[in-house]
Design an enzyme around this catalytic site. Structure first.
Site, PDB file in Angstrom:
ATOM      1  N   GLY A   1       0.788  -1.239   0.000  1.00  0.00           N
ATOM      2  CA  GLY A   1       0.000   0.000   0.000  1.00  0.00           C
ATOM      3  C   GLY A   1       0.814   1.280   0.000  1.00  0.00           C
ATOM      4  O   GLY A   1       0.247   2.366  -0.105  1.00  0.00           O
ATOM      5  N   ALA A   2       2.144   1.181   0.084  1.00  0.00           N
ATOM      6  CA  ALA A   2       2.964   2.410   0.131  1.00  0.00           C
ATOM      7  C   ALA A   2       2.814   3.222  -1.155  1.00  0.00           C
ATOM      8  O   ALA A   2       2.648   4.446  -1.121  1.00  0.00           O
ATOM      9  CB  ALA A   2       4.428   2.061   0.377  1.00  0.00           C
TER      10      ALA A   2
ATOM     11  N   ASP B   1       0.272   3.138  -3.191  1.00  0.00           N
ATOM     12  CA  ASP B   1      -1.110   3.643  -3.266  1.00  0.00           C
ATOM     13  C   ASP B   1      -1.277   4.878  -2.379  1.00  0.00           C
ATOM     14  O   ASP B   1      -1.969   5.833  -2.741  1.00  0.00           O
ATOM     15  CB  ASP B   1      -2.098   2.559  -2.829  1.00  0.00           C
ATOM     16  CG  ASP B   1      -1.919   1.273  -3.628  1.00  0.00           C
ATOM     17  OD1 ASP B   1      -1.594   1.367  -4.819  1.00  0.00           O
ATOM     18  OD2 ASP B   1      -2.095   0.187  -3.053  1.00  0.00           O
TER      19      ASP B   1
END
Length: 331
Positions: free
Chosen positions: A267-268, A270
């Site tokens: 998720g970094a 995103d």
């Protein structure tokens, strides 16, 4: 709304994310194979959904369009979208297919390996006629990945949504988010990812995706610029713990990272994209202003860094206050 960290204010224009939402099963112990994991934690995920929630967490307006299974996991994910203040009116449910699942192994360095359960999953079955075109046209930014291009009918729904957004003057943001195990072959992945390349106004690739798409191992300006197209306003290459590079028609450069202890990189990217989009949504002229763009990318780097400090994508997405604290402690 002035922000307290020097970054530009979060905009109020609608940022719409299109694509997949699924459940990641993350091992309770890092650094082991899937087979060796003693247990799994269920974490909501799917890059476009992560971006929508990242935007909302930072105070922006977000909507998510995609398809879930008419099952407990699907209803749980819809609930998470709504709880996080994201417009869920574009979500559809499939009676016959399950919500997608992914088992994610965290290696000791926080990097990931994936095993997917989709045959087919509900997200692959979104049909063009199920789209809420008014919602799509009302957005200021339309953000998407490439997983929705893998099979029909979702591919046709993706193309239709993108074309309708483009016609309505919506800014198109593309993060291919390569997941090779989902594609029939590497060549097919490369070909399909590039099939919609020239429609995007903003493109973000990771260093690994840059190498994959260009079939060249150099992460340098020349190789990055081989991905440039004339309609592009901004090309970004994220470098993980080394920050990011940016390219526009008139200038290029790099922005330093923030040093944090990474636990899980899910998720970094995103989080980084959500941060960028909610800072430019009301004022796209900042894409021509290098000083302001660098400031926004520093903010986006901070968001990405914070997201790596906890397990799972959505639980780790930061608020504006979290980001301000990291920027302040690092300056």
């Amino acid at each position: 709304m002035a922000s307290n960290n020097g970054a530009l204010p979060t905009g109020s224009g609608l940022i719409l994310s299109f694509g997949e939402m699924l459940i990641d099963f993350v091992p309770t112990v890092s650094g082991v194979s899937l087979a060796e994991a003693p247990g799994f934690l269920k974490a909501p995920g799917g890059a476009p959904a992560n971006v929508a929630i990242a935007v909302s967490r930072l105070g922006g307006r977000a909507a998510f369009v995609g398809k879930l299974g008419e099952d407990e996991f699907g209803r749980m994910l819809e609930g998470i979208v709504k709880e996080n203040g994201v417009d869920a009116s574009g979500i559809r449910f499939d009676q016959g297919a399950r919500t997608a699942l992914a088992f994610v192994t965290l290696r000791a360095d926080g990097e990931r390996e994936f095993m997917f359960y989709r045959n087919p999953s509900a997200d692959m079955l979104l049909k063009p006629e199920e789209l809420d075109l008014d919602l799509i046209r009302s957005a200021k930014i339309f953000h998407y990945g490439s997983i929705s291009l893998i099979v029909e009918p979702c591919r046709s729904a993706h193309i239709k949504a993108m074309d309708e957004a483009k016609k309505a003057g919506v800014l198109l943001s593309y993060d291919p988010n390569l997941r090779l195990p989902l594609w029939p072959s590497a060549n097919e992945a490369r070909e399909q990812i590039k099939s919609i390349w020239n429609k995007a106004d903003i493109i973000k690739v990771s260093d690994e995706e840059l190498k994959f798409l260009t079939q060249n191992d150099k992460v340098d300006d020349e190789n990055a610029m081989s991905l440039w197209h004339d309609g592009l306003k901004l090309l970004l290459v994220t470098l993980g713990e080394h920050g990011c590079k940016y390219y526009t028609k008139n200038f290029r450069g790099s922005v330093d990272p923030f040093k944090v202890k990474a636990v899980d990189t899910t998720g970094a990217g995103d989080s980084f994209v959500g941060a960028l989009l909610c800072k430019i949504v009301d004022n796209q002229s900042v894409l021509q202003d290098e000083k302001k763009l660098r400031e926004i990318l520093r903010f986006a780097n901070a968001c990405g860094a914070i997201t790596t400090t906890k397990k799972g994508a959505i639980p780790a997405l930061p608020s504006e206050a979290d980001v301000a604290a990291l920027i302040k402690s690092s300056s």
